[in-house]
Structures are given as structure tokens and as C-alpha cells.
Design an enzyme around this catalytic site. Sequence first.
Site, PDB file in Angstrom:
ATOM      1  N   SER A   1       0.833  -1.204   0.000  1.00 20.72           N
ATOM      2  CA  SER A   1       0.000   0.000   0.000  1.00 20.72           C
ATOM      3  C   SER A   1       0.870   1.256   0.000  1.00 20.72           C
ATOM      4  O   SER A   1       1.637   1.460  -0.944  1.00 20.72           O
ATOM      5  CB  SER A   1      -0.973  -0.066   1.179  1.00 20.72           C
TER       6      SER A   1
ATOM      7  N   ASP B   1     -10.321  -5.511  -2.837  1.00 20.42           N
ATOM      8  CA  ASP B   1      -9.648  -4.499  -2.018  1.00 20.42           C
ATOM      9  C   ASP B   1     -10.457  -3.204  -2.119  1.00 20.42           C
ATOM     10  O   ASP B   1     -10.579  -2.630  -3.203  1.00 20.42           O
ATOM     11  CB  ASP B   1      -8.231  -4.319  -2.577  1.00 20.42           C
TER      12      ASP B   1
ATOM     13  N   HIS C   1      -7.473  -6.016   1.198  1.00 10.78           N
ATOM     14  CA  HIS C   1      -6.255  -5.214   1.393  1.00 10.78           C
ATOM     15  C   HIS C   1      -5.427  -5.676   2.589  1.00 10.78           C
ATOM     16  O   HIS C   1      -4.412  -5.081   2.906  1.00 10.78           O
ATOM     17  CB  HIS C   1      -6.681  -3.749   1.601  1.00 10.78           C
TER      18      HIS C   1
END
Length: 281
Positions: free
Chosen positions: A150, A226, A259
Site C-alpha cells: 500500500s 480491495d 487489502h
Amino acid sequence: MTLEIVSSNKSFGGWHKRYRHRSSSLNCDMIFAVYLPPQAEQGEKLPVLYWLSGLTCTDENFMQKAGALRLAAELGLIIVAPDTSPRGAGVPDDPDGAWDFGLGAGFYLNATQQPWAQHYRMYDYVVEELPALVEANFPVSDSRGISGHSMGGHGALICALKNPGRYRSVSAFAPITNPLNCPWGEKAFSRYLGEDRSRWREWDACVLIADADEKLPILVDQGDRDDFMEGQLKPQALQAAAATAGHPLTLRIQPGYDHSYYFIASFIDDHLRHHAQALKA
Ligand SMILES: N[C@@H](CCC(=O)N[C@@H](CSC=O)C(=O)NCC(=O)O)C(=O)O
């Protein structure tokens, strides 16, 4: 530079250790984690993978949740996980305590604006200071890889793209690919770097890939469940920029994955093997 041991745990025949040290880049004390596989006790210098975590993380999330240590032990890979921002007394935070800016959200850049510029220099820390410290204190070779998740995926991509020859491998999980054009990036960059968007470009993977001197193959995994994919992460932007630049990118859209670290743990072995193959060549 003095390293103070914080904790030490045997794992898969090697050692997971945490250290505190004074950082000159960040003007504060920092903690980082290192996994030393069993081969580290046999006198050979081993390749090292730097892992950059995402928003709200510390050095602990990856080491505790990714399930990477068993294969790292088998492959003889040292893993180093820094924190995600400067910390401690005197380090400014988001005035509203938001989780996507300030503490835990250093974005792996060098801030130029006040009050951030004195401490928020995670790029210098991750690319220069921490590797120098690691190379002076642990049995690592100069064979370095970098990966992250991320915000940390963004960090891994820009560190590799900005430093030809410094890393031999790069990968990312669900990276923020185009911070110039997403809410997390716009919020962080406007505060750390100021409102002049032309100054943001040197910290954006989709911009950097266009002019990259070195074409290190990039491996990216992205879950299609996600919640941040469309609004923040934009894997298609990286795919388009890589295609235009002729930069080798393997983008794997993984059905059903979100995620979280459950997703990372599901594919971490592929990433460790991707790095080990390049780092040991
Ligand atoms: N606190 C937030 C969620 C924050 C979050 O999902 N952080 C991710 C990284 S997001 C991009 O950089 C993360 O890795 N969290 C740590 C973990 O151990 O899962 C919220 O409340 O929504």
C-alpha cells in the site's frame, strides 16, 4: 551509531530482533525489526530484503502477520522492516489525529514544508541511513531488494525507480501507484511538499517509470476485493505507465482478496522467491 536491542525471539532457526537507534535523517529515535535466518550465524554475507509497511503500521505488522519468516529462513534471506514514519516527542502529527497522515504515514518521501520537514525524511532514512546501519551491524551483502504494501508499495516502487543499481529486485502488494491522483497522496503531498504539484512528480511511480534508467522487473499483487483499489491504489495506472515505458511489470489481480495481511500472507512466498532469485543471481 549505537543499536539498542529491544527484543529478540528465535524463529525458524533464526532470530527476529528489534532495535532502537537515533536517526540523524529523522531527528528522533526509531525502532526497526530484522529477521536473521539461520545462515546468518555461519559467517556468510546474505542478501537483504527491505519491507516497507503501509498506513498505520510499525515495524511489527509485517513480521507478525505476513508469514514470511519460514521461507526467509529456508532461502537465507535477511528481512529488514522499518517503521512507517518518524515517532516520539516533538514529532508533529496530523492536527486531527487522522490515520492517513502524520504518524504512521510518512509516505517514504522527504518533506519540504513546515512543520514536517525537520523529521519527515523517510526517503533518506530508508534508502541511505538504515541500509548503512544494517550493513555495518549485520552479515548482509550489498544485494538489496525492496518490497512493501500500500503506502509501503508506493515506497518500494519509488525507492527502486529513483536509485538505479541500488536494488536488484522490487515488488509490491496493493501499492498506491499514482499518489499525484488519489486522495491519500493528494492529502499527504500537499502538506509534506506544498501546493505546487510539479514538486510531487519525483515521488510518483507512474511518473518515475517513464524515465527509469534501469528496468528492474516489477512484481505486483493486487486483490480485486480491495476496498481501496479503485479510489486510492489504481493498479491500471501503473500498468499503463509501464506499458508506455516498456518497463517489465507483472501485475497479478487476485480474485477475492482484500487489502489485509491475510492477502499478503497468501502470496508472500511468491514475492520472497522473486527477490531471492534476483538477489542470489
Ligand atoms: N485504520 C484504517 C485502516 C488502515 C489500513 O488498512 N492500513 C493498512 C495499510 S493501508 C495503506 O497504506 C495496514 O497494513 N494496516 C495494518 C494491518 O496490520 O492490517 C481503518 O480503520 O480503516
